[in-house]
Design a protein around this motif. Structure first.
Motif, PDB file in Angstrom:
ATOM      1  N   VAL A 154      47.257  38.616  47.858  1.00 27.18           N
ATOM      2  CA  VAL A 154      46.822  39.668  46.945  1.00 27.18           C
ATOM      3  C   VAL A 154      45.501  39.216  46.344  1.00 27.18           C
ATOM      4  CG1 VAL A 154      47.316  40.892  44.790  1.00 27.18           C
ATOM      5  CG2 VAL A 154      49.164  40.435  46.407  1.00 27.18           C
ATOM      6  N   LYS A 155      44.495  40.075  46.331  1.00 27.58           N
ATOM      7  CA  LYS A 155      43.181  39.704  45.827  1.00 27.58           C
ATOM      8  C   LYS A 155      43.274  39.229  44.388  1.00 27.58           C
ATOM      9  CE  LYS A 155      38.659  39.398  46.106  1.00 27.58           C
ATOM     10  NZ  LYS A 155      38.025  38.370  46.970  1.00 27.58           N
ATOM     11  N   ASP A 156      42.667  38.090  44.123  1.00 27.13           N
ATOM     12  CA  ASP A 156      42.690  37.493  42.778  1.00 27.13           C
ATOM     13  C   ASP A 156      41.246  37.195  42.381  1.00 27.13           C
ATOM     14  OD1 ASP A 156      42.988  35.934  40.504  1.00 27.13           O
ATOM     15  OD2 ASP A 156      44.749  34.883  41.261  1.00 27.13           O
ATOM     16  N   ASN A 157      40.720  37.974  41.460  1.00 27.43           N
ATOM     17  CA  ASN A 157      39.313  37.855  41.058  1.00 27.43           C
ATOM     18  C   ASN A 157      39.093  36.918  39.882  1.00 27.43           C
ATOM     19  OD1 ASN A 157      38.258  39.716  43.008  1.00 27.43           O
ATOM     20  ND2 ASN A 157      39.100  41.393  41.787  1.00 27.43           N
ATOM     21  N   ARG A 158      40.126  36.238  39.436  1.00 29.10           N
ATOM     22  CA  ARG A 158      39.956  35.317  38.316  1.00 29.10           C
ATOM     23  C   ARG A 158      39.009  34.186  38.680  1.00 29.10           C
ATOM     24  NH1 ARG A 158      45.847  33.428  36.965  1.00 29.10           N
ATOM     25  NH2 ARG A 158      45.942  33.501  39.254  1.00 29.10           N
ATOM     26  N   LYS A 159      38.218  33.765  37.713  1.00 26.39           N
ATOM     27  CA  LYS A 159      37.279  32.672  37.919  1.00 26.39           C
ATOM     28  C   LYS A 159      37.678  31.473  37.073  1.00 26.39           C
ATOM     29  CE  LYS A 159      34.492  34.683  40.823  1.00 26.39           C
ATOM     30  NZ  LYS A 159      34.380  34.188  42.221  1.00 26.39           N
ATOM     31  N   PHE A 160      37.759  30.317  37.717  1.00 25.45           N
ATOM     32  CA  PHE A 160      38.052  29.068  37.030  1.00 25.45           C
ATOM     33  C   PHE A 160      36.931  28.082  37.346  1.00 25.45           C
ATOM     34  CE2 PHE A 160      42.064  31.079  38.157  1.00 25.45           C
ATOM     35  CZ  PHE A 160      42.767  31.065  36.956  1.00 25.45           C
ATOM     36  N   ASP A 161      36.748  27.107  36.484  1.00 24.06           N
ATOM     37  CA  ASP A 161      35.710  26.117  36.761  1.00 24.06           C
ATOM     38  C   ASP A 161      36.274  24.857  37.397  1.00 24.06           C
ATOM     39  OD1 ASP A 161      37.023  25.011  34.634  1.00 24.06           O
ATOM     40  OD2 ASP A 161      35.307  24.995  33.264  1.00 24.06           O
ATOM     41  N   TRP A 162      37.521  24.884  37.852  1.00 20.77           N
ATOM     42  CA  TRP A 162      38.125  23.687  38.449  1.00 20.77           C
ATOM     43  C   TRP A 162      38.897  23.968  39.730  1.00 20.77           C
ATOM     44  CZ3 TRP A 162      43.491  23.528  38.791  1.00 20.77           C
ATOM     45  CH2 TRP A 162      44.178  24.487  38.023  1.00 20.77           C
ATOM     46  N   ILE A 163      39.105  25.248  40.068  1.00 22.91           N
ATOM     47  CA  ILE A 163      39.848  25.583  41.280  1.00 22.91           C
ATOM     48  C   ILE A 163      39.259  26.842  41.889  1.00 22.91           C
ATOM     49  CG2 ILE A 163      41.601  26.926  40.021  1.00 22.91           C
ATOM     50  CD1 ILE A 163      43.646  25.823  42.099  1.00 22.91           C
ATOM     51  N   GLU A 164      39.175  26.861  43.237  1.00 22.02           N
ATOM     52  CA  GLU A 164      38.633  28.033  43.908  1.00 22.02           C
ATOM     53  C   GLU A 164      39.059  28.007  45.371  1.00 22.02           C
ATOM     54  OE1 GLU A 164      37.978  31.147  44.013  1.00 22.02           O
ATOM     55  OE2 GLU A 164      36.489  30.892  42.406  1.00 22.02           O
ATOM     56  N   GLU A 165      39.061  29.193  45.995  1.00 20.02           N
ATOM     57  CA  GLU A 165      39.263  29.272  47.434  1.00 20.02           C
ATOM     58  C   GLU A 165      38.028  28.704  48.125  1.00 20.02           C
ATOM     59  OE1 GLU A 165      39.983  33.372  48.220  1.00 20.02           O
ATOM     60  OE2 GLU A 165      42.052  33.327  47.481  1.00 20.02           O
ATOM     61  N   LEU A 166      38.244  27.995  49.222  1.00 21.50           N
ATOM     62  CA  LEU A 166      37.133  27.356  49.924  1.00 21.50           C
ATOM     63  C   LEU A 166      36.064  28.368  50.328  1.00 21.50           C
ATOM     64  CD1 LEU A 166      35.891  24.827  51.224  1.00 21.50           C
ATOM     65  CD2 LEU A 166      37.263  25.285  53.255  1.00 21.50           C
TER      66      LEU A 166
END
Length: 380
Positions: free
Chosen positions: A326-338
């Motif tokens: 499911v699309k997840d548009n949240r932005k974090f400064d320590w985790i992300e999809e490659l």
């Protein structure tokens, strides 16, 4: 009098994620002067009914572990008598369908819980809900999910909990669709930060030429797929663009991790090491001295993952090697999809993983608030 009895499936330290979660949670509550005990209703690691005190931190936790081979009538009788003897105000069910039935279909659990908890207040933490919520799930998975959804809802109706927790918004939204209101309490790290010196788990040549390598690790359970394999290859390319060599490791209970890492070594020539199980202190020390955490969890469920929480709390930025269903548009400064990062060095330079993101203290506060609530309302 015991204030709370936690109920889970299994309670073997270091062998069961929910069990470790409950033990850490019990320790935190005991440190806050809340008397706690734990009951494992379907334990595969004991051959008979086992009463023991588990030491965690500064706490001594009273537990009863009922072996899974007993029939449900016998288990219900033993659990009911033990709970009656302790006379707790609250029962807190730490729920995963597969903890209470190997096929994930605990048909009789609702009636058992209703019987053993008569006259007591209930709380539930839904660590997992039901299968089949993703559009891409096959028909069989959706069919099993429908039955699990029916049983979960009936279980909640049977025990009428005052409060329901779950770990992430996707689960919260799925529960809300069937009329179940749940509060989000993310899973905290079971590997707190320790100050122990770096454990020399890798060959000496790597440690001597440390700046030539980027060391990345998986921790705990992994999902293997061609999608993940493609992402591993892409990660190797990104590391090479930085003028370094990728070292790929796995630490902790490995399952099939050995085969996965061997496959990536043979296919892509990546140097890999499956390190095995170590103490909390050694895992913490290792994570603090390497460069990058890796996970095959989808982003939409990241708050459910104790392994991601552990990497974050020990200072590791984390890359996800699997697209979210499911699309997840949240932005974090320590985790992300490659696939979402603009560059590896930029991501790692700006990453700010902190223990406060996934620490136990926030969860303890939410549990305390729930158990001290003056106005308890049915969550369904």
């Amino acid at each position: 009098m015991i204030k709370i009895v936690f109920l889970c499936g299994c309670l073997e330290p270091g062998k069961n994620g929910v069990g470790d979660y409950v033990i850490s949670l019990a320790d935190g509550l005991i440190q806050n002067k809340v008397p706690v005990a734990i009951l494992a209703l379907n334990d595969h690691y004991v051959k008979e009914i086992t009463s023991q005190v588990i030491n965690k931190g500064k706490s001594e936790i009273n537990t009863l572990r009922i072996n899974h081979s007993l029939d449900s009538k016998r288990r219900k009788k033993i659990a009911k008598e033990w709970i009656a003897k302790l006379d707790p105000e609250w029962l807190s069910l730490q729920f995963v369908p597969y903890s209470f039935n190997k096929k994930g279909i605990p048909v009789f659990l609702g009636n058992m819980l209703k019987n053993i908890g008569t006259g007591r207040k209930w709380h539930i933490m839904l660590h997992e809900i039901w299968l089949g919520e993703a559009r891409s799930d096959p028909f069989k998975r959706k069919l099993i999910g429908l039955l699990q959804k029916y049983l979960t809802r009936n279980m909640i109706l049977a025990i009428k909990p005052a409060n329901i927790f779950t770990s992430n918004k996707f689960y919260q939204d799925s529960l809300n669709k069937v009329g179940i209101k749940a509060q989000i309490v993310p899973i905290f790290s079971n590997i707190p930060m320790h100050a122990k010196a770096f454990a020399h788990l890798l060959p000496e040549k790597i440690l001597q030429e440390r700046s030539d390598y980027l060391i990345a690790t998986f921790f705990g359970n992994m999902v293997f797929s061609e999608e993940v394999t493609d992402q591993v290859f892409k990660l190797r390319q990104l590391v090479e663009l930085e003028g370094k060599k990728l070292i790929l490791t796995h630490i902790g209970k490995n399952g099939q991790a050995v085969e996965y890492l061997k496959y990536w070594n043979a296919r892509f020539g990546i140097e890999t090491y499956c390190l095995g199980e170590f103490s909390e202190e050694e895992i913490s020390a290792y994570m603090q001295k390497i460069d990058l955490g890796l996970s095959t969890y989808p982003k939409i469920l990241l708050e459910k993952s104790g392994s991601i929480a552990a990497m974050c709390s020990n200072g590791l930025p984390v890359l996800l090697l699997r697209k979210s269903f499911v699309k997840d548009n949240r932005k974090f400064d320590w985790i992300e999809e490659l696939d979402e990062i603009s560059g590896l060095s930029e991501f790692m330079l700006n990453a700010r993983p902190l223990e406060s993101h996934v620490g136990i203290n926030s969860a303890i506060d939410q549990y305390l608030s729930s158990f001290h609530s003056k106005e308890e309302k049915l969550a369904l």
